[in-house]
Scaffold this active site. Structure first.
Site, PDB file in Angstrom:
ATOM      1  CG  ASN A 105       2.380  13.846   2.239  1.00 17.15           C
ATOM      2  OD1 ASN A 105       3.180  13.682   1.552  1.00 17.15           O
ATOM      3  ND2 ASN A 105       2.532  13.928   3.742  1.00 17.15           N
ATOM      4  NE  ARG A 151      12.126  15.711   3.603  1.00 21.22           N
ATOM      5  CZ  ARG A 151      11.191  15.716   4.481  1.00 21.22           C
ATOM      6  NH1 ARG A 151      10.751  16.553   5.212  1.00 21.22           N
ATOM      7  NH2 ARG A 151      10.571  14.267   4.742  1.00 21.22           N
ATOM      8  CE  LYS A 154       6.777   5.690  -7.585  1.00 23.82           C
ATOM      9  NZ  LYS A 154       5.220   6.349  -7.774  1.00 23.82           N
ATOM     10  N   PRO A 155       7.430  10.395  -8.630  1.00 22.04           N
ATOM     11  CG  PRO A 155       6.156  12.028 -10.243  1.00 22.04           C
ATOM     12  CD  PRO A 155       7.435  11.172 -10.190  1.00 22.04           C
ATOM     13  CB  ALA A 156       2.397  10.418  -5.228  1.00 25.49           C
ATOM     14  CD  GLU A 206       9.396  10.974   6.041  1.00 26.22           C
ATOM     15  OE1 GLU A 206       8.509  10.651   7.015  1.00 26.22           O
ATOM     16  OE2 GLU A 206       9.041  11.891   5.134  1.00 26.22           O
ATOM     17  CB  CYS A 253       5.080  11.461   7.879  1.00 26.80           C
ATOM     18  SG  CYS A 253       6.190  12.770   7.390  1.00 26.80           S
ATOM     19  CD  GLU A 292       1.076   8.430   9.504  1.00 26.65           C
ATOM     20  OE1 GLU A 292       1.967   9.344   9.428  1.00 26.65           O
ATOM     21  OE2 GLU A 292       1.534   7.184   8.760  1.00 26.65           O
ATOM     22  CD  GLU A 344      14.449  12.637   2.765  1.00 26.36           C
ATOM     23  OE1 GLU A 344      14.272  12.121   1.596  1.00 26.36           O
ATOM     24  OE2 GLU A 344      13.268  13.084   3.387  1.00 26.36           O
TER      25      GLU A 344
END
Length: 492
Positions: free
Chosen positions: A166, A174, A189-191, A265, A299, A396, A473
């Protein structure tokens, strides 16, 4: 309508050659596989990136482990200078980053540009923090007076950083900035849906002078096996994850055998409370930002809007008008205020929550219907009179759907706000300062915004309570999350 995108996205090395940075070199996946990244506004392919294997993940960890000792020994000033150069480089290439984020994630260009400023701020903050952290510690005489002690900080060691789709730049920044400031090497490891921004960031940091092996990026469509293999390896000393509570809980279980340091998180179910004495215009604007930022895919987004009965009619009328007039479209159009969701799966999830609520008796004041045509779009939607058995009360939403509830007393508002296993963010709107602090203190959440819908800041600790996670963070706490405390007893 024509796009206002004037900056052509020129792929960095990793995009054009289907490569990823491991150990200072840009390499393909060992199995030769690739992942196609698509534009959520059109469904059209953007680029192909490597489909990293387990072997690639372990190679990235090996590179981080090999670089750890030298990076930890690098003077804090030198580490800070690299982070500072990264900060300036990101801002210099702001248009390029914004175009890429909008292309792979879908948010409007204005929001992408805001994310870039926010993300760059982490590199600036932790560049400043890197040098200050070495001044922290204690030196003194132990209580019996027989010897002295010294307490200092040291890097925790190689870290695995797992980021969501997102906020493709901000989530990486961060984690990367404090880890590097503390003297830790990293595997990012990115999405799978949004890896391009992370590859561009790695390219920028390499140009800023970051040594090989300090930041390694693995793009994969086999996250389960790749992450499990890395976490089983004793060379890894920390995991930092942003994502769902379900996945975070599973990762904590995987972290247990090697007693890994963990920062989590996780999910949120943020309440936004509007009291009768709130400034109406301020409350509506704040609720819009807290709900629609990033298309609701945040989030810390307002998942439940609680409005006191005395102001409810006016608030709902004004808020619904603003939601109904929100311009939805391709993120590159100048008039777009709400871009697509990240993919059709996310649209289906959001739509299912809305349809469940409506089937059980909720009222839809605007939106609520998935539009026809290409792209992963869902309109700004307002629901009221939501029954207690509706799924949207507890799940959510992660989309542009505002679920509005009413309350009568302050105690009722607090009870409603805390009626969730999550505790990430919360928002309070009132002109009574005593009430604002009283309610903020009573809400069991890691963060509370008073009379504002955005609260994230690099200088502030970001994180939650209960099932919303562990550790923080940002802020001073963000650096400490990548450090261990060393005590030395000294006999003189």
């Amino acid at each position: 309508m024509e796009s206002v995108l004037t900056t052509h996205v020129t792929p960095a090395k990793g995009f054009s050659k289907k490569l990823m940075p491991i150990g200072g070199r840009w390499v393909p996946a060992s199995g030769g596989g690739t992942i196609t990244v698509a534009n959520p506004a059109t469904g059209a392919p953007l680029a192909q990136v490597p489909a990293a294997t387990v072997e690639d993940g372990l190679a990235a960890l090996a590179a981080a482990s090999s670089a750890q000792e030298a990076w930890a020994a690098t003077p804090a000033r030198d580490r800070a200078d690299i982070l500072d150069r990264t900060y300036h480089a990101i801002l210099t290439r702001r248009d390029e980053f914004a175009a890429l984020i909008t292309a792979e994630m879908g948010k409007p260009l204005a929001e992408s540009q805001s994310e870039i400023d926010y993300a760059a701020g982490f590199f600036r903050w932790f560049a400043e923090s890197a040098t200050r952290s070495h001044l922290e510690g204690q030196y003194g005489i132990e209580p019996s007076g027989q010897y002295r002690f010294a307490v200092s900080k040291r890097p925790v060691g190689p870290c695995l950083l797992i980021t969501p789709w997102n906020f493709p730049l901000a989530m990486g920044a961060r984690k990367i900035a404090p880890a590097l400031a503390a003297g830790c090497t990293t595997v990012l490891k990115p999405a799978e849906l949004t890896p391009l921004t992370s590859l561009l960031l790695a390219n920028v940091m390499q140009e800023a002078g970051l040594p090989g092996g300090v930041l390694n990026v693995i793009t994969t469509n086999n996250s389960r096996d790749v992450v499990a293999a890395i976490m089983e390896d004793p060379r890894l000393r920390k995991i930092s994850f942003t994502g769902s509570t379900q996945v975070g809980s599973a990762l904590l279980g995987q972290a247990a055998p090697n007693v890994l340091n963990a920062s989590m998180e996780l999910g949120g179910n943020a309440p936004l409370i509007v009291f009768d004495d709130a400034d109406l215009d301020q409350a509506i604007e704040g609720a819009l930002v807290a709900k629609l930022r990033n298309g609701g895919q945040s989030c810390v987004g307002a998942n439940r809007i609680h409005v006191q009965t005395g102001i409810a009619e006016k608030f709902i009328k004004g808020f619904t008008e603003r939601m109904a007039n929100t311009q939805m479209g391709d993120g590159t159009y100048a008039t777009t205020e709400l871009g697509p969701l990240v993919d059709k799966k996310q649209v289906a999830k959001v739509s299912a929550l809305v349809q469940d609520a409506l089937a059980k008796g909720a009222t839809c004041l605007t939106g609520g219907t998935e539009p026809e045509g290409p792209g992963a779009f869902y309109p700004a939607t307002v629901l009221t009179e939501i029954p207690h058995n509706a799924d949207i009360r507890t799940e959510e939403i992660f989309g542009p759907v505002a679920a509005i509830y009413t309350f009568t007393t302050e105690e009722e508002a607090i009870t409603g706000a805390n009626n969730t296993p999550y505790g990430l963010a919360s928002y309070v709107f009132t002109q009574n300062l005593s009430k604002a602090f009283r309610v903020a203190d009573a809400i069991d959440a890691g963060m509370t915004g008073i009379n504002r819908g955005i609260i994230s800041n690099p200088a502030a600790p970001f994180g939650g309570t209960k099932q919303s996670g562990l550790s923080r963070e940002g802020g001073t706490e963000g650096l400490h999350a990548y450090q261990e405390t060393k005590y030395t007893g000294i006999q003189l």
